[in-house]
Design a protein around this motif. Structure first.
Motif, PDB file in Angstrom:
ATOM      1  N   UNK A 191     -10.911 -10.166  -7.395  1.00  0.00           N
ATOM      2  CA  UNK A 191     -10.476  -8.896  -7.987  1.00  0.00           C
ATOM      3  C   UNK A 191     -11.679  -7.997  -8.265  1.00  0.00           C
ATOM      4  N   UNK A 192     -12.736  -8.578  -8.857  1.00  0.00           N
ATOM      5  CA  UNK A 192     -13.865  -7.770  -9.288  1.00  0.00           C
ATOM      6  C   UNK A 192     -14.646  -7.140  -8.155  1.00  0.00           C
ATOM      7  N   UNK A 193     -14.982  -7.925  -7.140  1.00  0.00           N
ATOM      8  CA  UNK A 193     -15.821  -7.403  -6.058  1.00  0.00           C
ATOM      9  C   UNK A 193     -15.043  -7.148  -4.777  1.00  0.00           C
ATOM     10  N   UNK A 194     -13.789  -7.609  -4.736  1.00  0.00           N
ATOM     11  CA  UNK A 194     -12.966  -7.367  -3.560  1.00  0.00           C
ATOM     12  C   UNK A 194     -11.988  -6.232  -3.775  1.00  0.00           C
ATOM     13  N   UNK A 195     -11.032  -6.444  -4.688  1.00  0.00           N
ATOM     14  CA  UNK A 195      -9.969  -5.466  -4.901  1.00  0.00           C
ATOM     15  C   UNK A 195     -10.482  -4.152  -5.484  1.00  0.00           C
ATOM     16  N   UNK A 196     -11.223  -4.214  -6.566  1.00  0.00           N
ATOM     17  CA  UNK A 196     -11.582  -2.990  -7.287  1.00  0.00           C
ATOM     18  C   UNK A 196     -12.418  -2.041  -6.428  1.00  0.00           C
ATOM     19  N   UNK A 197     -13.470  -2.503  -5.737  1.00  0.00           N
ATOM     20  CA  UNK A 197     -14.199  -1.575  -4.867  1.00  0.00           C
ATOM     21  C   UNK A 197     -13.314  -0.980  -3.768  1.00  0.00           C
ATOM     22  N   UNK A 198     -12.394  -1.761  -3.241  1.00  0.00           N
ATOM     23  CA  UNK A 198     -11.505  -1.225  -2.206  1.00  0.00           C
ATOM     24  C   UNK A 198     -10.579  -0.170  -2.782  1.00  0.00           C
ATOM     25  N   UNK A 199     -10.124  -0.361  -4.021  1.00  0.00           N
ATOM     26  CA  UNK A 199      -9.308   0.674  -4.653  1.00  0.00           C
ATOM     27  C   UNK A 199     -10.126   1.937  -4.872  1.00  0.00           C
ATOM     28  N   UNK A 200     -11.368   1.767  -5.295  1.00  0.00           N
ATOM     29  CA  UNK A 200     -12.234   2.931  -5.494  1.00  0.00           C
ATOM     30  C   UNK A 200     -12.546   3.634  -4.183  1.00  0.00           C
ATOM     31  N   UNK A 201     -12.413   2.900  -3.075  1.00  0.00           N
ATOM     32  CA  UNK A 201     -12.580   3.509  -1.753  1.00  0.00           C
ATOM     33  C   UNK A 201     -11.261   4.042  -1.217  1.00  0.00           C
ATOM     34  N   UNK A 202     -10.261   4.153  -2.098  1.00  0.00           N
ATOM     35  CA  UNK A 202      -8.964   4.760  -1.764  1.00  0.00           C
ATOM     36  C   UNK A 202      -8.085   3.881  -0.881  1.00  0.00           C
ATOM     37  N   UNK A 203      -8.122   2.573  -1.114  1.00  0.00           N
ATOM     38  CA  UNK A 203      -7.350   1.658  -0.280  1.00  0.00           C
ATOM     39  C   UNK A 203      -5.855   1.894  -0.389  1.00  0.00           C
ATOM     40  N   UNK A 204      -5.382   2.334  -1.564  1.00  0.00           N
ATOM     41  CA  UNK A 204      -3.963   2.685  -1.724  1.00  0.00           C
ATOM     42  C   UNK A 204      -3.894   4.202  -1.818  1.00  0.00           C
ATOM     43  N   UNK A 205      -3.385   4.836  -0.765  1.00  0.00           N
ATOM     44  CA  UNK A 205      -3.451   6.307  -0.733  1.00  0.00           C
ATOM     45  C   UNK A 205      -2.423   6.884   0.210  1.00  0.00           C
TER      46      UNK A 205
END
Length: 966
Positions: A274-288
């Motif tokens: 979650x910390x280094x996988x999910x969150x950075x991907x969300x910050x890179x707009x993974x859900x958009x």
């Protein structure tokens, strides 16, 4: 920079729905120059609209694409072009009279139709996009893209022959795997070509013309690229590898559901995913979508065991993410307590908090609540917070602008599904995280090393893989081993990690254990003290459930003394223990539960102390439940169970809260306190006495001393005076001097000590003054054999023999002086003459009717009609019926023998006359009547229904010759 290094420009083109893939390309291009095959041979400059610092000014006199072309190199001017499609085509536009489906369409054609086309890679994610049925624009975009991919750019319109290849992929993780291989293959060919005939270098990008710098700068990771036992965080995204597919899966779950639980074994990497996988991907707009995205979401992260309360941890995390909500220091504590109190009742206050938090975010932004180590709700949080906290989580998942991600150990799944709301969420939102496959583990070893410019000796990564194995817990061992290997190389001053380093460390299996043992042995204490410190510290940091599963728990530093702090600091310096931060700065916990499995000494201690640790956890949980339910007696543990607790405390000496200390109060203390309630019934008092006898009565004055002498508690009757005893109209008046009387009737245990003593019951010395047929008398069986019950079925002669023996024991063992501080020449233990007894019972010249004063409805004495079926109770069951001097059972329970004759009142030396002796005390008679319990009532054996008598024993200040001649 070496002179002959190949400098390549890479153009990255796509619509805005493949942010993960664009990020993956940038990561690969950053990584390749650090690979051994490419080091000091190639560098990249990336041309991309989403590169940091690559903002393009949009001028009113130009179309967007013309503005981009004016500021950035065109695809045809680059060495490699990468184009990626998924569900969008982009925004149509015209330039120089030509219509384009989108900017990506224009850029692809520019690359393909120039005189010297660059190496061009085209990708398409063939996963069906999740498009809302009412989103007409998205459906139109998708249809346009599909038509384009089947059009003449890729197929001959006449023959249908394929003109250009498209690389399909199924997910961002799949893309990461293939793009790295593809780019490496292209770069190797370009390097071969460059080695034979140097490739003309493209002119560097003019930063001034471009307006911003877009030159790609490769960076060496500073410090260790391996986190050891700590989890990866968003700041570690550049060194987080091997969980790409799992990250994709969690993103997909979070796209479809507002609750996701990452569930896995201890050490499987849940927090890191979650910390280094999910969150950075969300910050890179993974859900958009094309307009909004997760890059604008706010993150609220916490663990439910922090700050001593899950709701306090929650609200403090809110304050950390949204500083404008943080109250002033003066009111913060009060507001937090108000919030906690409200949330324990209902989650409705969240509506106001969420609304205020979202006020400063874009209209489409959401709040992601990341609750790490969710199992702490069951291990560290107060039990009565579990239901309200789960209710809050459920509430957050139903809010249109909040989502929840939790990580939880799989061995606590059964605890989670006991909460029906949580069970419902887990049905659709669970994501089981398994141990990484070997290919993923290999990337976890080699990729971070490349980022930090570390070089492994040949085949060492493969050896690490073999030694690590496939267990979930082995991942933590591997991470710690790699971090230790980095430190060895760093301290040596080079970037090479070899077999010698690995062997010195003890391999994967020995890394943590060897380090912990070395630290332990180096502590500046004697061996036995170190062993004591180990147990003293870790009993507060380890919790073991009924299945023997060990979990870490947080403990305040204030629980530990100076020597224990020395151990904690030593292990914290090695990052095996973690000192708290923020609100938990004064706490300590184990860095990772792998320590429990890898350090043999600690593992053995846990096995040895397992039953104690399980019991300690049960005590704490039961105490919390008892407090939650307002301290009902039925939840208290009985004596037999508490004996195990006391033994555990003796061995482990844990730090217990006030509630826990109150909860384990001895059952005997609770029973004795119940006697203090004047409304406690006769029958209940009898049962309390029986139970005290069963579990061990702790009161002084009812048992036997270690030397076998009865432990008599004495009450002092300080005031003397004159008293008249009346019998059949004949009055006898006596002078009373201060004296002592036993606090309790002589108990069965105390009389039995006389019977069992070598110089006791069968010693002729105590019987020589009595008639021959009473030397000694045969003992009758008792009717109440409780050790703390008054000895019954005893004759006057048997009572006198006991008094003689006890007096002798006091003189021989110096107890007159030691116990009472008296000169034994002036005192004698004896049955009391009845005038002394009555003086004590009526409180001297106050002349009370009853020892306690006046008769009333309350249970003050065990007399006929008390409801105990004319059965004696244990001594001292009626504290509200004591005499003024403190003596118990002066009225009731058993009749008491007095020294003098019944008819000739003043006769105190009637050992041979076989006259009837006086009984006092008002116990059981044929006719129940309060008058028999009065202080002045006297009787003898002929008026008693049945037998069973023993007097309380008193000490007079009269010398024996004076007393005997009365």
């Amino acid at each position: 920079m070496p002179e002959n290094i190949l400098q390549l420009r890479v153009f990255l083109s796509s619509p805005g729905d493949v942010n993960d893939e664009r990020k993956a390309v940038l990561e690969v291009l950053e990584r390749i120059p650090h690979r051994p095959s490419f080091r000091d041979k190639v560098t990249f400059s990336v041309i991309a609209w989403d590169k940091p610092g690559a903002d393009t000014p949009m001028l009113a006199t130009m179309s967007p694409q013309e503005a981009i072309d004016a500021c950035l190199p065109r695809p045809s001017e680059c060495d490699i072009v990468i184009t990626i499609f998924y569900s969008l085509m982009g925004t149509p536009f015209s330039m120089n009279g030509t219509a384009y489906l989108s900017g990506t369409h224009y850029e692809l054609l520019d690359a393909l139709n120039c005189d010297h086309p660059p190496q061009t890679l085209i990708y398409h994610r063939n996963e069906v996009p999740n498009i809302h049925p009412d989103d007409d624009d998205a459906h139109l975009q998708y249809r346009t893209l599909k038509k384009f991919l089947k059009g003449e750019t890729f197929f001959d319109p006449t023959t249908g022959a394929i003109r250009r290849g498209i690389n399909p992929y199924t997910s961002p993780a799949h893309f990461r795997e293939i793009i790295e291989n593809h780019i490496e293959a292209i770069v190797l060919k370009l390097l071969e070509k460059h080695a034979k005939s140097p490739i003309p270098q493209k002119p560097p990008v003019d930063d001034v013309t471009a307006g911003t710098s877009i030159e790609f700068k490769t960076k060496i990771w500073e410090g260790s690229p391996f986190p050891g036992l700590r989890p990866f965080t968003p700041a570690d995204e550049d060194i987080f590898f091997g969980r790409e597919r799992e990250t994709d899966a969690v993103i997909k779950r979070l796209t479809e559901h507002r609750f996701v639980a990452v569930v896995g074994a201890s050490g499987s990497g849940k927090s890191s995913l979650v910390g280094a996988g999910l969150i950075p991907r969300l910050r890179a707009n993974a859900i958009s979508t094309d307009k909004t995205g997760s890059k604008d979401w706010a993150l609220v992260q916490f663990t439910p065991g922090a700050d001593n309360h899950p709701f306090e941890a929650f609200i403090n995390a809110i304050f950390g993410t949204f500083p404008h909500l943080k109250p002033s220091a003066l009111t913060r504590h009060e507001q937090i307590q108000t919030f906690i109190s409200s949330m324990m009742q209902s989650p409705k206050p969240l509506d106001y908090i969420i609304a205020d938090a979202l006020e400063k975010l874009p209209a489409w932004a959401e709040i992601l609540f990341f609750i790490d180590q969710f199992e702490e709700l069951f291990t560290l949080a107060h039990p009565d917070t579990i239901d309200p906290f789960v209710r809050m989580v459920d509430y957050l998942t139903k809010h249109p602008r909040t989502r929840v991600v939790i990580t939880m150990r799989a061995d606590f799944y059964h605890r989670a599904v006991e909460q029906h709301r949580l069970a419902e969420l887990l049905q659709d939102g669970s994501y089981p995280l398994s141990a990484p496959a070997q290919g993923a583990l290999y990337r976890m070893i080699t990729r971070p090393a490349e980022r930090a410019n570390l070089i492994f000796e040949d085949t060492l990564p493969e050896q690490l893989l073999t030694d690590t194995g496939m267990d979930a817990g082995a991942l933590a061992l591997l991470a710690y081993t790699l971090d230790e290997l980095y430190k060895i190389a760093s301290e040596r001053g080079d970037n090479h990690i070899g077999y010698a380093d690995y062997e010195a460390l003890g391999g994967v299996s020995g890394a943590i254990g060897e380090r912990a043992e070395a630290i332990f042995l180096a502590l500046p204490f004697a061996d036995d003290q170190k062993t004591h410190l180990l147990g003293r510290v870790f009993k507060e940091l380890v919790e073991v459930d009924e299945r023997g599963t060990a979990t870490r728990q947080r403990a305040p530093l204030g629980w530990f003394d100076e020597a224990e702090h020395a151990l904690i600091r030593a292990f914290a310096d090695a990052r095996l223990l973690v000192m708290g931060e923020g609100a938990d700065k004064d706490a300590v916990e184990v860095a990772h539960e792998a320590l429990f499995r890898s350090w043999t000494r600690l593992k053995d201690w846990i096995v040895e102390a397992q039953e104690d640790l399980i019991l300690l956890r049960q005590v704490r949980n039961a105490a919390h439940d008892w407090e939650k339910r307002a301290h009902p007696d039925y939840l208290r543990w009985n004596h037999e169970r508490l004996q195990l607790v006391y033994a555990m405390i003796e061995r482990q000496n844990p730090t217990l809260s006030e509630v826990e200390q109150d909860f384990i109060e001895p059952e005997s203390a609770r029973l004795l306190r119940e006697l203090d309630d004047i409304t406690t019934s006769h029958l209940r008092r009898a049962k309390i006495g029986d139970r005290l006898a069963e579990i061990g009565d702790p009161r002084k004055g009812i048992g036997v001393l270690p030397n076998g002498i009865p432990d008599i508690a004495w009450c002092f009757v300080e005031k003397g005076g004159e008293i008249t005893i009346r019998k059949d109209g004949n009055d006898a008046t006596f002078d009373i001097k201060p004296f002592y009387v036993a606090k309790y009737l002589t108990t069965h245990a105390q009389y039995q000590a006389f019977v069992d003593a070598p110089d006791g019951y069968n010693n002729p010395e105590w019987w020589k003054l009595f008639p021959e047929n009473c030397r000694p008398q045969r003992l009758f069986s008792v009717t109440n054999g409780n050790s703390n019950a008054p000895r019954d079925s005893i004759s006057w002669y048997q009572s006198m023999a006991f008094a003689f023996w006890l007096d002798h024991q006091y003189r021989q063992n110096g107890l007159f002086e030691a116990v009472l501080g008296l000169n034994p020449a002036d005192w004698k233990i004896s049955l009391p003459p009845e005038w002394y007894w009555q003086w004590m019972a009526q409180n001297g010249d106050e002349a009370r009717d009853y020892p306690w004063g006046a008769w009333d409805k309350h249970p003050r004495a065990n007399t006929t009609g008390a409801g105990t079926n004319n059965r004696s109770t244990s001594v001292g069951m009626y504290p509200h019926g004591i005499a003024a001097c403190g003596a118990y059972d002066v009225a009731g329970n058993l009749w008491e023998w007095c020294l003098n004759d019944y008819k000739t009142i003043s006769e105190v030396n009637g050992y041979f006359n076989e006259e009837l002796k006086v009984l006092r005390g008002g116990s059981f008679l044929i006719v129940p009547a309060p008058c028999f319990a009065v202080a002045a009532f006297r009787t003898t054996i002929t008026s008693i229904s049945g037998v069973g008598f023993l007097s309380s024993l008193s000490v007079s200040n009269l010398c024996p010759s004076e007393l005997w001649s009365l």
